[in-house]
Design a protein around this motif. Structure first.
Motif, PDB file in Angstrom:
ATOM      1  N   UNK A 136       0.758  -1.229  -0.115  1.00 15.62           N
ATOM      2  CA  UNK A 136       0.147   0.196   0.120  1.00 15.62           C
ATOM      3  C   UNK A 136       0.780   1.269  -0.044  1.00 15.62           C
ATOM      4  N   UNK A 137       2.096   0.984   0.185  1.00 20.33           N
ATOM      5  CA  UNK A 137       3.113   2.358   0.026  1.00 20.33           C
ATOM      6  C   UNK A 137       3.387   2.701  -1.107  1.00 20.33           C
ATOM      7  N   UNK A 138       2.405   3.083  -2.202  1.00 16.28           N
ATOM      8  CA  UNK A 138       3.000   3.189  -3.486  1.00 16.28           C
ATOM      9  C   UNK A 138       4.116   4.067  -3.596  1.00 16.28           C
ATOM     10  N   UNK A 139       4.947   3.642  -4.662  1.00 15.96           N
ATOM     11  CA  UNK A 139       6.019   4.403  -5.073  1.00 15.96           C
ATOM     12  C   UNK A 139       5.533   5.971  -5.497  1.00 15.96           C
ATOM     13  N   UNK A 140       6.299   6.812  -4.840  1.00 16.41           N
ATOM     14  CA  UNK A 140       6.184   8.412  -5.252  1.00 16.41           C
ATOM     15  C   UNK A 140       7.199   8.858  -5.922  1.00 16.41           C
ATOM     16  N   UNK A 141       7.263  10.104  -6.721  1.00 11.40           N
ATOM     17  CA  UNK A 141       8.463  10.790  -7.214  1.00 11.40           C
ATOM     18  C   UNK A 141       9.553  10.817  -6.315  1.00 11.40           C
ATOM     19  N   UNK A 142       9.248  11.152  -4.746  1.00 10.86           N
ATOM     20  CA  UNK A 142      10.305  11.386  -4.047  1.00 10.86           C
ATOM     21  C   UNK A 142      10.812  10.254  -3.347  1.00 10.86           C
ATOM     22  N   UNK A 143      10.001   8.907  -3.220  1.00 15.04           N
ATOM     23  CA  UNK A 143      10.603   7.805  -2.963  1.00 15.04           C
ATOM     24  C   UNK A 143       9.972   6.450  -2.906  1.00 15.04           C
ATOM     25  N   UNK A 144      10.551   5.384  -2.439  1.00 16.23           N
ATOM     26  CA  UNK A 144       9.763   3.975  -2.618  1.00 16.23           C
ATOM     27  C   UNK A 144      10.230   3.255  -1.488  1.00 16.23           C
ATOM     28  N   UNK A 145       9.538   2.105  -1.397  1.00 15.95           N
ATOM     29  CA  UNK A 145       9.828   0.933  -0.473  1.00 15.95           C
ATOM     30  C   UNK A 145      11.059   0.082  -0.773  1.00 15.95           C
ATOM     31  N   UNK A 146      11.883  -0.125   0.043  1.00 16.45           N
ATOM     32  CA  UNK A 146      12.922  -0.832  -0.076  1.00 16.45           C
ATOM     33  C   UNK A 146      13.292  -2.000   0.743  1.00 16.45           C
ATOM     34  N   UNK A 147      13.499  -3.122   0.604  1.00 19.29           N
ATOM     35  CA  UNK A 147      13.562  -4.152   1.477  1.00 19.29           C
ATOM     36  C   UNK A 147      14.840  -5.054   1.182  1.00 19.29           C
ATOM     37  N   UNK A 148      15.529  -5.427   1.948  1.00 18.97           N
ATOM     38  CA  UNK A 148      16.735  -5.878   1.864  1.00 18.97           C
ATOM     39  C   UNK A 148      17.210  -6.645   3.354  1.00 18.97           C
ATOM     40  N   UNK A 149      18.020  -7.829   2.824  1.00 21.84           N
ATOM     41  CA  UNK A 149      18.933  -8.630   3.781  1.00 21.84           C
ATOM     42  C   UNK A 149      20.165  -7.890   4.145  1.00 21.84           C
ATOM     43  N   UNK A 150      20.500  -7.675   5.407  1.00 18.20           N
ATOM     44  CA  UNK A 150      21.737  -6.746   5.544  1.00 18.20           C
ATOM     45  C   UNK A 150      22.550  -7.572   6.723  1.00 18.20           C
ATOM     46  N   UNK A 151      24.041  -7.628   6.603  1.00 17.39           N
ATOM     47  CA  UNK A 151      24.654  -8.272   7.610  1.00 17.39           C
ATOM     48  C   UNK A 151      24.831  -7.103   8.808  1.00 17.39           C
TER      49      UNK A 151
END
Length: 386
Positions: A136-151
């Motif tokens: 539901x967090x639609x991407x916008x011109x100023x940003x967007x959702x990021x999901x990652x696996x990080x150490x």
């Protein structure tokens, strides 16, 4: 080797730490144990055995290890080995203890931590649930959702692989959206951690059996101090200089977690939203619109609201209507302030923010009106109050 006093054990631990290349030693409260800590977060505990002629050494594992059946057996060594020529008894004991730790304990400790990392690494299904929750967090011109696996370096373990989500902009991760992403992930049944002052949200599958001690303190993974650690996600919430203070914060955090569980609510509070609007989806969506556009929600403990204004949505007397206020401390911090009450230097900024709120919130299905004390938003289809 004199182990009948705390000072004797501390002296031995310090000598052992030097031989093992460890970072420091710490007394473990009033337990009589002394901890040898490595810079990467690993830790060992030394305990004298009665009649204090032998020493037990235990590899410290995260509490998650118990749930997965992972353990490392403690080793016991003599405190009175035969000294080599021109070697004192104290040096002989330190050398003998360090040799046994290297040969008998460290390999098993490293293997146990590696196994725990594999078992607690984020699974594909977890990432899929997170992506669905944040759709539901639609991407916008100023940003967007990021999901990652990080150490992530965390206390009592080597690098751990953790699942992380954030709102990404051209300027980097955004603090404004983090609390709403965390709320959405929790509503999808995931456990979340929001480190103090961070734009990242750590998430994980909650354990099958709820623990009464979700949060605990541990020696900081980097530098001195004590870290408040979330056992569910493995993330560090914040690091404190004083152990007693950190322990008090930990007890408070566990109490709040227990209260939220008993109340059966997703979020006890949510920055930018009045408490009685948190469970209403339309108002949460309104807050998300403001946050994803770069507006700061009011109520974050790590934001200086004397410099940064925050939005706050609170209920109005009319059904389907709420007000969006703009708060700046000290003016307007206790209650939403009207424009004519604003300090002269703030009037222009206030007008600009109100105009930005109004333009953003104007949308089919709702009416937006600028008032002296903020923006009044009325939905054509009023939310159903629980």
């Amino acid at each position: 080797m004199e182990l009948s006093t705390p000072a004797g054990l501390e002296s031995l631990a310090h000598a052992v730490a030097e031989q093992l290349g460890a970072d420091r030693t710490d007394k473990d409260g009033g337990t009589g144990r002394v901890r040898v800590a490595y810079a990467d977060g690993r830790a060992l505990e030394l305990t004298p055995n009665r009649p204090r002629t032998r020493i037990s050494v235990t590899a410290v594992l995260p509490e998650q290890a118990t749930a997965h059946g992972i353990e490392v057996k403690a080793i016991t060594v003599t405190a009175l080995p035969r000294p080599r020529p021109s070697e004192s008894q104290a040096k002989a004991t330190a050398r003998h203890t360090a040799d046994h730790i290297r040969q008998r304990l460290l390999p098993a400790h490293t293997a146990a931590l590696a196994e725990l990392r594999e078992r607690t690494a984020p699974q594909v299904a977890t990432f899929q649930r997170a992506e669905s929750a944040l759709a539901g967090f639609l991407d916008r011109p100023r940003g967007g959702v990021a999901i990652s696996e990080q150490p992530v370096r965390r206390p009592l373990g080597l690098n751990a692989r953790c699942a992380v989500a954030w709102w990404h902009t051209l300027d980097g991760p955004s603090r404004t959206v983090a609390p709403f992403m965390a709320d959405a992930l929790r509503r999808a049944g995931l456990a979340t951690t929001e480190p103090h002052g961070s734009a990242y949200v750590f998430f994980a599958e909650p354990p099958a059996e709820q623990s009464d001690t979700r949060f605990r303190i541990a020696p900081a993974a980097e530098g001195a101090g004590w870290s408040l650690v979330d056992e569910f996600t493995g993330a560090c919430v914040r690091t404190y200089d004083d152990q007693e203070w950190a322990q008090g914060i930990t007890e408070s955090a566990n109490g709040e977690e227990d209260a939220a569980r008993r109340a059966a609510v997703t979020s006890m509070d949510l920055p930018g939203l009045s408490a009685d609007l948190i469970e209403e989806e339309q108002w949460r969506a309104l807050a998300v619109e403001l946050a994803t556009a770069g507006h700061m929600p009011y109520g974050l403990t790590d934001v200086d609201y004397t410099q940064t204004p925050g939005f706050h949505i609170y209920p109005s007397a009319e059904p389907g209507t709420a007000k969006v206020a703009r708060l700046l401390e000290p003016w307007g911090a206790i209650r939403p302030g009207a424009r004519f009450e604003a300090p002269e230097l703030e009037v222009e900024r206030y007008d600009q923010d109100m105009e930005a709120y109004a333009q953003l919130l104007t949308s089919p299905g709702r009416t937006v009106a600028v008032r002296l004390d903020g923006i009044q938003v009325t939905f054509s289809d009023p939310p159903t109050r629980p």
